[in-house]
Design a protein around this motif. Structure first.
Motif, mmCIF file in Angstrom:
data_model
loop_
_atom_site.group_PDB
_atom_site.id
_atom_site.type_symbol
_atom_site.label_atom_id
_atom_site.label_comp_id
_atom_site.label_asym_id
_atom_site.label_seq_id
_atom_site.Cartn_x
_atom_site.Cartn_y
_atom_site.Cartn_z
ATOM 1 N N ASN A 16 0.821 -1.212 0.000
ATOM 2 C CA ASN A 16 0.000 0.000 0.000
ATOM 3 C C ASN A 16 0.852 1.259 0.000
ATOM 4 O O ASN A 16 0.472 2.270 -0.595
ATOM 5 C CB ASN A 16 -0.956 -0.012 1.195
ATOM 6 N N ALA A 17 1.997 1.212 0.640
ATOM 7 C CA ALA A 17 2.899 2.369 0.625
ATOM 8 C C ALA A 17 3.414 2.618 -0.793
ATOM 9 O O ALA A 17 3.461 3.764 -1.249
ATOM 10 C CB ALA A 17 4.065 2.145 1.587
ATOM 11 N N PHE A 18 3.787 1.557 -1.498
ATOM 12 C CA PHE A 18 4.232 1.714 -2.882
ATOM 13 C C PHE A 18 3.097 2.193 -3.785
ATOM 14 O O PHE A 18 3.306 2.976 -4.706
ATOM 15 C CB PHE A 18 4.819 0.414 -3.423
ATOM 16 N N THR A 19 1.887 1.724 -3.521
ATOM 17 C CA THR A 19 0.729 2.177 -4.293
ATOM 18 C C THR A 19 0.502 3.672 -4.092
ATOM 19 O O THR A 19 0.268 4.406 -5.054
ATOM 20 C CB THR A 19 -0.529 1.386 -3.883
ATOM 21 N N ALA A 20 0.574 4.116 -2.865
ATOM 22 C CA ALA A 20 0.402 5.534 -2.578
ATOM 23 C C ALA A 20 1.510 6.368 -3.214
ATOM 24 O O ALA A 20 1.254 7.432 -3.798
ATOM 25 C CB ALA A 20 0.370 5.765 -1.070
ATOM 26 N N LEU A 21 2.731 5.884 -3.126
ATOM 27 C CA LEU A 21 3.857 6.593 -3.726
ATOM 28 C C LEU A 21 3.698 6.686 -5.246
ATOM 29 O O LEU A 21 3.916 7.750 -5.833
ATOM 30 C CB LEU A 21 5.172 5.898 -3.381
ATOM 31 N N SER A 22 3.294 5.589 -5.887
ATOM 32 C CA SER A 22 3.126 5.625 -7.341
ATOM 33 C C SER A 22 1.989 6.559 -7.734
ATOM 34 O O SER A 22 2.075 7.267 -8.743
ATOM 35 C CB SER A 22 2.880 4.224 -7.889
ATOM 36 N N GLY A 23 0.918 6.601 -6.950
ATOM 37 C CA GLY A 23 -0.175 7.536 -7.233
ATOM 38 C C GLY A 23 0.268 8.985 -7.106
ATOM 39 O O GLY A 23 -0.093 9.832 -7.923
ATOM 40 N N CYS A 24 1.056 9.261 -6.090
ATOM 41 C CA CYS A 24 1.580 10.620 -5.910
ATOM 42 C C CYS A 24 2.489 11.025 -7.068
ATOM 43 O O CYS A 24 2.401 12.143 -7.583
ATOM 44 C CB CYS A 24 2.341 10.722 -4.596
ATOM 45 N N LEU A 25 3.378 10.124 -7.472
ATOM 46 C CA LEU A 25 4.291 10.430 -8.576
ATOM 47 C C LEU A 25 3.548 10.602 -9.894
ATOM 48 O O LEU A 25 3.882 11.479 -10.700
ATOM 49 C CB LEU A 25 5.351 9.334 -8.696
ATOM 50 N N LEU A 26 2.529 9.789 -10.125
ATOM 51 C CA LEU A 26 1.741 9.921 -11.345
ATOM 52 C C LEU A 26 0.990 11.241 -11.374
ATOM 53 O O LEU A 26 0.981 11.940 -12.392
ATOM 54 C CB LEU A 26 0.765 8.750 -11.476
ATOM 55 N N ALA A 27 0.373 11.612 -10.259
ATOM 56 C CA ALA A 27 -0.348 12.882 -10.187
ATOM 57 C C ALA A 27 0.599 14.061 -10.375
ATOM 58 O O ALA A 27 0.259 15.047 -11.030
ATOM 59 C CB ALA A 27 -1.076 12.994 -8.844
ATOM 60 N N GLN A 28 1.798 13.955 -9.820
ATOM 61 C CA GLN A 28 2.765 15.036 -9.964
ATOM 62 C C GLN A 28 3.255 15.153 -11.408
ATOM 63 O O GLN A 28 3.399 16.259 -11.932
ATOM 64 C CB GLN A 28 3.943 14.805 -9.033
ATOM 65 N N SER A 29 3.481 14.023 -12.072
ATOM 66 C CA SER A 29 3.985 14.093 -13.446
ATOM 67 C C SER A 29 2.905 14.553 -14.416
ATOM 68 O O SER A 29 3.202 15.218 -15.405
ATOM 69 C CB SER A 29 4.538 12.738 -13.886
ATOM 70 N N GLN A 30 1.630 14.210 -14.150
ATOM 71 C CA GLN A 30 0.552 14.646 -15.035
ATOM 72 C C GLN A 30 0.012 16.024 -14.676
ATOM 73 O O GLN A 30 -0.749 16.595 -15.438
ATOM 74 C CB GLN A 30 -0.592 13.631 -15.002
ATOM 75 N N LYS A 31 0.361 16.497 -13.526
ATOM 76 C CA LYS A 31 -0.089 17.791 -13.007
ATOM 77 C C LYS A 31 -1.612 17.890 -12.894
ATOM 78 O O LYS A 31 -2.186 18.966 -12.988
ATOM 79 C CB LYS A 31 0.461 18.929 -13.858
ATOM 80 N N SER A 32 -2.259 16.738 -12.737
ATOM 81 C CA SER A 32 -3.700 16.699 -12.504
ATOM 82 C C SER A 32 -4.059 15.365 -11.856
ATOM 83 O O SER A 32 -3.300 14.406 -11.937
ATOM 84 C CB SER A 32 -4.480 16.856 -13.807
ATOM 85 N N VAL A 33 -5.233 15.339 -11.223
ATOM 86 C CA VAL A 33 -5.687 14.135 -10.546
ATOM 87 C C VAL A 33 -7.151 13.910 -10.892
ATOM 88 O O VAL A 33 -7.926 14.847 -11.040
ATOM 89 C CB VAL A 33 -5.541 14.275 -9.013
ATOM 90 N N ASN A 34 -7.508 12.635 -11.043
ATOM 91 C CA ASN A 34 -8.875 12.242 -11.310
ATOM 92 C C ASN A 34 -9.173 11.021 -10.467
ATOM 93 O O ASN A 34 -8.304 10.165 -10.273
ATOM 94 C CB ASN A 34 -9.038 11.938 -12.805
ATOM 95 N N ILE A 35 -10.390 10.894 -9.985
ATOM 96 C CA ILE A 35 -10.711 9.758 -9.116
ATOM 97 C C ILE A 35 -10.675 8.436 -9.877
ATOM 98 O O ILE A 35 -10.447 7.380 -9.298
ATOM 99 C CB ILE A 35 -12.079 9.971 -8.429
#
Length: 119
Positions: free
Chosen positions: A7-26
């Motif tokens: 779960n920690a790796f999942t959260a980290l990958s979600g954070c990195l993806l949101a940062q690289s795309q500069k947007s977040v969607n549910i």
């Protein structure tokens, strides 16, 4: 402990993806469970059951093969709505593959027996 690390790796990958795309969607992770399941099943079909490092390499190999088939489907200009069907077919083949692999010698024996009887 493994669940915590996963779960920690999942959260980290979600954070990195949101940062690289500069947007977040549910709905950003929709379909990832299918990809993960297909990767594990394909890796298990090719490398079989073994120790943890072998299974990890199998999962990476399965993910590579899954994305390769997905890329081939895109190269044939398949419509976007059909990609979910491609994913489903890959998962079905990955689930049925090991079973059919064990049943193949039995089917061959039955066919040879029927051919010998003249049916």
């Amino acid at each position: 402990m493994g669940l915590v690390v996963a779960n920690a790796f999942t959260a980290l990958s979600g954070c990195l993806l949101a940062q690289s795309q500069k947007s977040v969607n549910i709905d950003i992770g929709t379909g990832m469970v299918t990809v993960a399941l297909a990767s594990l099943l394909i890796g298990n079909a090719f490398l079989g059951k073994g120790k943890i490092p072998v299974r990890a390499v199998g999962a990476v190999l399965g993910a590579f093969l899954f994305r390769l088939v997905y890329t081939v489907a895109l190269r044939f200009h398949m419509p976007a709505f059909m990609l979910k069907l491609v994913s489903a077919v890959i998962v079905i083949i990955a689930i049925a593959g090991p079973y059919l692999k064990t049943q193949l010698p039995l089917m061959k024996r039955r066919m040879a027996h029927r051919a010998g009887r003249g049916d």
